[in-house]
Design a protein around this motif. Structure first.
Motif, PDB file in Angstrom:
ATOM      1  N   VAL A   2       0.838  -1.176   0.000  1.00  0.00           N
ATOM      2  CA  VAL A   2       0.000   0.000   0.000  1.00  0.00           C
ATOM      3  C   VAL A   2       0.887   1.245   0.000  1.00  0.00           C
ATOM      4  O   VAL A   2       1.927   1.281   0.668  1.00  0.00           O
ATOM      5  CB  VAL A   2      -0.953  -0.004   1.214  1.00  0.00           C
ATOM      6  CG1 VAL A   2      -0.187  -0.022   2.528  1.00  0.00           C
ATOM      7  CG2 VAL A   2      -1.903   1.183   1.158  1.00  0.00           C
ATOM      8  N   GLN A   3       0.494   2.237  -0.777  1.00  0.00           N
ATOM      9  CA  GLN A   3       1.192   3.518  -0.775  1.00  0.00           C
ATOM     10  C   GLN A   3       0.496   4.472   0.187  1.00  0.00           C
ATOM     11  O   GLN A   3      -0.731   4.604   0.161  1.00  0.00           O
ATOM     12  CB  GLN A   3       1.223   4.131  -2.169  1.00  0.00           C
ATOM     13  CG  GLN A   3       2.399   3.686  -3.031  1.00  0.00           C
ATOM     14  CD  GLN A   3       2.327   2.222  -3.391  1.00  0.00           C
ATOM     15  OE1 GLN A   3       1.332   1.757  -3.949  1.00  0.00           O
ATOM     16  NE2 GLN A   3       3.385   1.493  -3.073  1.00  0.00           N
ATOM     17  N   LEU A   4       1.288   5.134   1.022  1.00  0.00           N
ATOM     18  CA  LEU A   4       0.772   6.040   2.034  1.00  0.00           C
ATOM     19  C   LEU A   4       1.428   7.403   1.862  1.00  0.00           C
ATOM     20  O   LEU A   4       2.649   7.484   1.720  1.00  0.00           O
ATOM     21  CB  LEU A   4       1.067   5.510   3.436  1.00  0.00           C
ATOM     22  CG  LEU A   4       0.564   4.105   3.761  1.00  0.00           C
ATOM     23  CD1 LEU A   4       1.105   3.655   5.114  1.00  0.00           C
ATOM     24  CD2 LEU A   4      -0.963   4.079   3.756  1.00  0.00           C
ATOM     25  N   VAL A   5       0.635   8.456   1.901  1.00  0.00           N
ATOM     26  CA  VAL A   5       1.139   9.813   1.739  1.00  0.00           C
ATOM     27  C   VAL A   5       0.590  10.678   2.859  1.00  0.00           C
ATOM     28  O   VAL A   5      -0.621  10.899   2.941  1.00  0.00           O
ATOM     29  CB  VAL A   5       0.760  10.405   0.376  1.00  0.00           C
ATOM     30  CG1 VAL A   5       1.325  11.819   0.248  1.00  0.00           C
ATOM     31  CG2 VAL A   5       1.280   9.531  -0.755  1.00  0.00           C
ATOM     32  N   GLU A   6       1.494  11.186   3.701  1.00  0.00           N
ATOM     33  CA  GLU A   6       1.111  12.060   4.799  1.00  0.00           C
ATOM     34  C   GLU A   6       1.099  13.515   4.353  1.00  0.00           C
ATOM     35  O   GLU A   6       1.851  13.910   3.461  1.00  0.00           O
ATOM     36  CB  GLU A   6       2.081  11.921   5.986  1.00  0.00           C
ATOM     37  CG  GLU A   6       2.233  10.518   6.536  1.00  0.00           C
ATOM     38  CD  GLU A   6       3.421   9.791   5.955  1.00  0.00           C
ATOM     39  OE1 GLU A   6       3.934   8.880   6.638  1.00  0.00           O
ATOM     40  OE2 GLU A   6       3.852  10.125   4.825  1.00  0.00           O
ATOM     41  N   SER A   7       0.272  14.303   5.014  1.00  0.00           N
ATOM     42  CA  SER A   7       0.242  15.735   4.780  1.00  0.00           C
ATOM     43  C   SER A   7      -0.253  16.430   6.038  1.00  0.00           C
ATOM     44  O   SER A   7      -0.780  15.794   6.948  1.00  0.00           O
ATOM     45  CB  SER A   7      -0.643  16.093   3.586  1.00  0.00           C
ATOM     46  OG  SER A   7      -1.986  15.696   3.816  1.00  0.00           O
ATOM     47  N   GLY A   8      -0.085  17.738   6.094  1.00  0.00           N
ATOM     48  CA  GLY A   8      -0.628  18.529   7.181  1.00  0.00           C
ATOM     49  C   GLY A   8       0.369  19.050   8.187  1.00  0.00           C
ATOM     50  O   GLY A   8      -0.004  19.831   9.071  1.00  0.00           O
ATOM     51  N   GLY A   9       1.627  18.643   8.077  1.00  0.00           N
ATOM     52  CA  GLY A   9       2.634  19.138   8.995  1.00  0.00           C
ATOM     53  C   GLY A   9       2.996  20.579   8.700  1.00  0.00           C
ATOM     54  O   GLY A   9       2.581  21.159   7.700  1.00  0.00           O
ATOM     55  N   GLY A  10       3.784  21.159   9.590  1.00  0.00           N
ATOM     56  CA  GLY A  10       4.201  22.533   9.405  1.00  0.00           C
ATOM     57  C   GLY A  10       4.914  23.069  10.621  1.00  0.00           C
ATOM     58  O   GLY A  10       5.162  22.355  11.592  1.00  0.00           O
ATOM     59  N   LEU A  11       5.249  24.349  10.546  1.00  0.00           N
ATOM     60  CA  LEU A  11       5.906  25.061  11.633  1.00  0.00           C
ATOM     61  C   LEU A  11       4.845  25.824  12.411  1.00  0.00           C
ATOM     62  O   LEU A  11       4.164  26.695  11.848  1.00  0.00           O
ATOM     63  CB  LEU A  11       6.962  26.014  11.077  1.00  0.00           C
ATOM     64  CG  LEU A  11       7.660  26.935  12.068  1.00  0.00           C
ATOM     65  CD1 LEU A  11       8.419  26.128  13.116  1.00  0.00           C
ATOM     66  CD2 LEU A  11       8.595  27.878  11.330  1.00  0.00           C
ATOM     67  N   VAL A  12       4.705  25.500  13.684  1.00  0.00           N
ATOM     68  CA  VAL A  12       3.669  26.097  14.517  1.00  0.00           C
ATOM     69  C   VAL A  12       4.253  26.488  15.864  1.00  0.00           C
ATOM     70  O   VAL A  12       5.375  26.121  16.203  1.00  0.00           O
ATOM     71  CB  VAL A  12       2.477  25.143  14.722  1.00  0.00           C
ATOM     72  CG1 VAL A  12       1.813  24.823  13.391  1.00  0.00           C
ATOM     73  CG2 VAL A  12       2.936  23.868  15.417  1.00  0.00           C
ATOM     74  N   GLN A  13       3.470  27.223  16.625  1.00  0.00           N
ATOM     75  CA  GLN A  13       3.870  27.614  17.973  1.00  0.00           C
ATOM     76  C   GLN A  13       3.261  26.685  19.008  1.00  0.00           C
ATOM     77  O   GLN A  13       2.231  26.055  18.773  1.00  0.00           O
ATOM     78  CB  GLN A  13       3.429  29.045  18.267  1.00  0.00           C
ATOM     79  CG  GLN A  13       4.129  30.108  17.454  1.00  0.00           C
ATOM     80  CD  GLN A  13       3.845  31.501  17.971  1.00  0.00           C
ATOM     81  OE1 GLN A  13       3.905  31.757  19.172  1.00  0.00           O
ATOM     82  NE2 GLN A  13       3.547  32.408  17.059  1.00  0.00           N
ATOM     83  N   ALA A  14       3.911  26.598  20.145  1.00  0.00           N
ATOM     84  CA  ALA A  14       3.368  25.816  21.247  1.00  0.00           C
ATOM     85  C   ALA A  14       1.942  26.254  21.549  1.00  0.00           C
ATOM     86  O   ALA A  14       1.638  27.447  21.569  1.00  0.00           O
ATOM     87  CB  ALA A  14       4.247  25.961  22.482  1.00  0.00           C
ATOM     88  N   GLY A  15       1.080  25.278  21.771  1.00  0.00           N
ATOM     89  CA  GLY A  15      -0.322  25.535  22.021  1.00  0.00           C
ATOM     90  C   GLY A  15      -1.201  25.453  20.795  1.00  0.00           C
ATOM     91  O   GLY A  15      -2.431  25.372  20.923  1.00  0.00           O
ATOM     92  N   ASP A  16      -0.603  25.475  19.615  1.00  0.00           N
ATOM     93  CA  ASP A  16      -1.365  25.384  18.374  1.00  0.00           C
ATOM     94  C   ASP A  16      -1.871  23.968  18.142  1.00  0.00           C
ATOM     95  O   ASP A  16      -1.506  23.024  18.845  1.00  0.00           O
ATOM     96  CB  ASP A  16      -0.501  25.811  17.191  1.00  0.00           C
ATOM     97  CG  ASP A  16      -0.294  27.310  17.103  1.00  0.00           C
ATOM     98  OD1 ASP A  16      -0.912  28.051  17.892  1.00  0.00           O
ATOM     99  OD2 ASP A  16       0.495  27.734  16.235  1.00  0.00           O
ATOM    100  N   SER A  17      -2.710  23.833  17.129  1.00  0.00           N
ATOM    101  CA  SER A  17      -3.247  22.545  16.722  1.00  0.00           C
ATOM    102  C   SER A  17      -2.926  22.268  15.267  1.00  0.00           C
ATOM    103  O   SER A  17      -2.782  23.189  14.459  1.00  0.00           O
ATOM    104  CB  SER A  17      -4.765  22.502  16.918  1.00  0.00           C
ATOM    105  OG  SER A  17      -5.117  22.623  18.279  1.00  0.00           O
TER     106      SER A  17
END
Length: 124
Positions: A2-17
């Motif tokens: 199965v091929q899996l592709v993640e997304s949604g990461g990034g640079l955020v500040q503490a407390g963020d979602s």
């Protein structure tokens, strides 16, 4: 495989979602147990969360319990990781993984297929 592709990461500040997504190929997604793992530089890969085939059973690492929620939409071949109240120690590359036999496990070596990962960086 199965091929899996993640997304949604990034640079955020503490407390963020953040909401991470993992899109899977194929027709057999609903037969896989799915997991999220993470790895920080210089550290071993660690278990984060796992969800069973139906989506009605989940387990979490103690370090993320109460802040992270794993879910899946079998009709969309997608598994999610909702991350709330991010902490600097959550900084890592986050990987989704498939256990093709549907085995509900927290052991990374038991998972058969892995995505390339998505970077989550939390600043203080």
């Amino acid at each position: 495989q199965v091929q899996l592709v993640e997304s949604g990461g990034g640079l955020v500040q503490a407390g963020d979602s953040l909401r991470l997504s993992c899109a899977a190929s194929g027709r057999a997604f609903s037969s896989y147990a799915m997991g999220w793992f993470r790895q920080a530089p210089g550290k071993e890969r660690e278990f984060v969360a796992v969800i069973n085939t139906s989506g009605r059973g989940t387990s979490y690492a103690n370090s993320v319990k109460g802040r992270f929620t794993i879910s899946r939409d079998n009709a969309k071949n997608t598994v999610y990781l909702q991350i709330n109240s991010l902490k600097p120690e959550d900084t890592a590359v986050y990987y989704c993984a498939a256990q093709n036999a549907g085995i509900f496990t927290v052991v990374a070596a038991a998972f058969n297929s892995w995505g390339q990962g998505t970077q989550v960086t939390v600043s203080s």
